[in-house]
Design a protein around this motif. Structure first.
Motif, PDB file in Angstrom:
ATOM      1  N   GLY A 110       0.811  -1.218   0.000  1.00 24.00           N
ATOM      2  CA  GLY A 110       0.000   0.000   0.000  1.00 24.00           C
ATOM      3  C   GLY A 110       0.839   1.260   0.000  1.00 24.00           C
ATOM      4  N   GLY A 111       2.174   1.125   0.113  1.00 25.88           N
ATOM      5  CA  GLY A 111       3.042   2.296   0.151  1.00 25.88           C
ATOM      6  C   GLY A 111       3.188   2.945  -1.224  1.00 25.88           C
ATOM      7  N   THR A 112       3.355   4.252  -1.207  1.00 28.00           N
ATOM      8  CA  THR A 112       3.451   4.997  -2.481  1.00 28.00           C
ATOM      9  C   THR A 112       4.613   5.990  -2.500  1.00 28.00           C
ATOM     10  OG1 THR A 112       1.921   6.687  -1.650  1.00 28.00           O
ATOM     11  CG2 THR A 112       0.950   4.854  -2.892  1.00 28.00           C
ATOM     12  N   THR A 113       5.497   5.938  -1.526  1.00 28.20           N
ATOM     13  CA  THR A 113       6.588   6.901  -1.450  1.00 28.20           C
ATOM     14  C   THR A 113       7.931   6.175  -1.417  1.00 28.20           C
ATOM     15  OG1 THR A 113       6.755   6.999   0.965  1.00 28.20           O
ATOM     16  CG2 THR A 113       5.057   8.374  -0.075  1.00 28.20           C
ATOM     17  N   ARG A 114       9.013   6.970  -1.421  1.00 25.69           N
ATOM     18  CA  ARG A 114      10.355   6.396  -1.365  1.00 25.69           C
ATOM     19  C   ARG A 114      10.685   5.865   0.033  1.00 25.69           C
ATOM     20  NH1 ARG A 114      13.598   7.658  -5.874  1.00 25.69           N
ATOM     21  NH2 ARG A 114      12.554   9.040  -7.356  1.00 25.69           N
ATOM     22  N   ASN A 115       9.828   6.138   0.974  1.00 24.31           N
ATOM     23  CA  ASN A 115      10.005   5.571   2.311  1.00 24.31           C
ATOM     24  C   ASN A 115       9.509   4.124   2.359  1.00 24.31           C
ATOM     25  OD1 ASN A 115      11.072   7.955   3.412  1.00 24.31           O
ATOM     26  ND2 ASN A 115       8.984   8.776   3.714  1.00 24.31           N
ATOM     27  N   GLY A 116       8.677   3.774   1.431  1.00 24.66           N
ATOM     28  CA  GLY A 116       8.136   2.425   1.360  1.00 24.66           C
ATOM     29  C   GLY A 116       7.126   2.375   0.217  1.00 24.66           C
ATOM     30  N   ILE A 117       7.248   1.381  -0.693  1.00 20.79           N
ATOM     31  CA  ILE A 117       6.394   1.359  -1.885  1.00 20.79           C
ATOM     32  C   ILE A 117       6.105  -0.078  -2.306  1.00 20.79           C
ATOM     33  CG2 ILE A 117       8.267   1.346  -3.600  1.00 20.79           C
ATOM     34  CD1 ILE A 117       6.654   3.586  -5.089  1.00 20.79           C
TER      35      ILE A 117
END
Length: 228
Positions: A110-117
């Motif tokens: 469910g992540g969509t950023t460079r912190n988690g994707i």
């Protein structure tokens, strides 16, 4: 009696004189006309040859100009095709550069950023940022986009889709390279190691591969480029 004889003699002389004048006139006239006719015919023949030569030169000149124009047009078209191919190749490189900038990014469902994707968010983020292409959010929906591509015809930038036990599409990646021997490597967000590069030949992903799609074709890209 003498007067009558003199009259006859005078009449005969006059008659012969008149015939001589007429004969001279009739004979001399055709001679002059024939000479003039021959002269005019000769000039007409010369003019006809000059005209024929001029026509041949004009046709030859036209053919040469047409050949040069055709060659020039072919060169322009060829250069334009080369330019289109170069622009498209550059765009694919931009897409892969964007994708590679995510390498090492951790996986997060469910992540969509460079912190988690996750895998589908990774694909839509890459294509959105580098190509302005809006793709659906989930992998199963992304699998409905573009045109289907055979495995043997895969190119950089194509999408590869996977599933477990031939079920619903659950994973997606972007083709990063295709070697001369046909080895295909793709970049994706894997649950185990985050964004990484894998091969379609490995024992894990190979059996799970289902099909590939081309969501950005050269024709569509160049058409959009020309309109903008």
């Amino acid at each position: 009696m003498k007067k009558r004889v003199l009259f006859y003699i005078t009449s005969v002389v006059a008659t012969f004189s008149l015939q001589s004048c007429v004969t001279n006139y009739v004979v001399s006239a055709p001679t002059s006309y024939t000479s003039e006719y021959k002269s005019n015919a000769k000039l007409a023949s010369i003019d006809s040859k000059k005209l024929e030569i001029a026509k041949k030169q004009l046709v030859s000149s036209f053919k040469e100009e047409q050949a040069v124009a055709t060659k020039t047009l072919e060169t322009i078209v060829k250069n334009e095709e080369i330019a289109k191919a170069f622009r498209f190749s550059k765009k694919i490189d931009d897409i892969l550069t964007e994708a590679e900038s995510y390498l090492g990014t951790p996986y997060r469902y469910g992540g969509t950023t460079r912190n988690g994707i996750d895998c589908s968010a990774f694909v839509l983020s890459v294509f959105g940022a580098s190509a302005g292409l809006n793709l659906p959010r989930v992998a199963a929906s992304q699998a409905q986009e573009g045109e289907r591509v055979e495995k043997s015809e895969l190119q950089k930038g194509d999408l590869v889709f996977f599933s477990h036990s031939r079920g619903r599409i659950s994973h997606v990646g972007i083709v990063e390279s295709v070697s001369e021997d046909g080895t295909v490597k793709f970049i994706h967000a894997a649950t185990s190691r985050g964004v990484m590069v894998s091969s379609l030949n490995d024992s894990y992903w190979g059996p799970k591969f289902r099909f590939a799609k081309r969501v950005l074709s050269q024709e569509a890209f160049n058409s959009n480029f020309a309109n903008n």
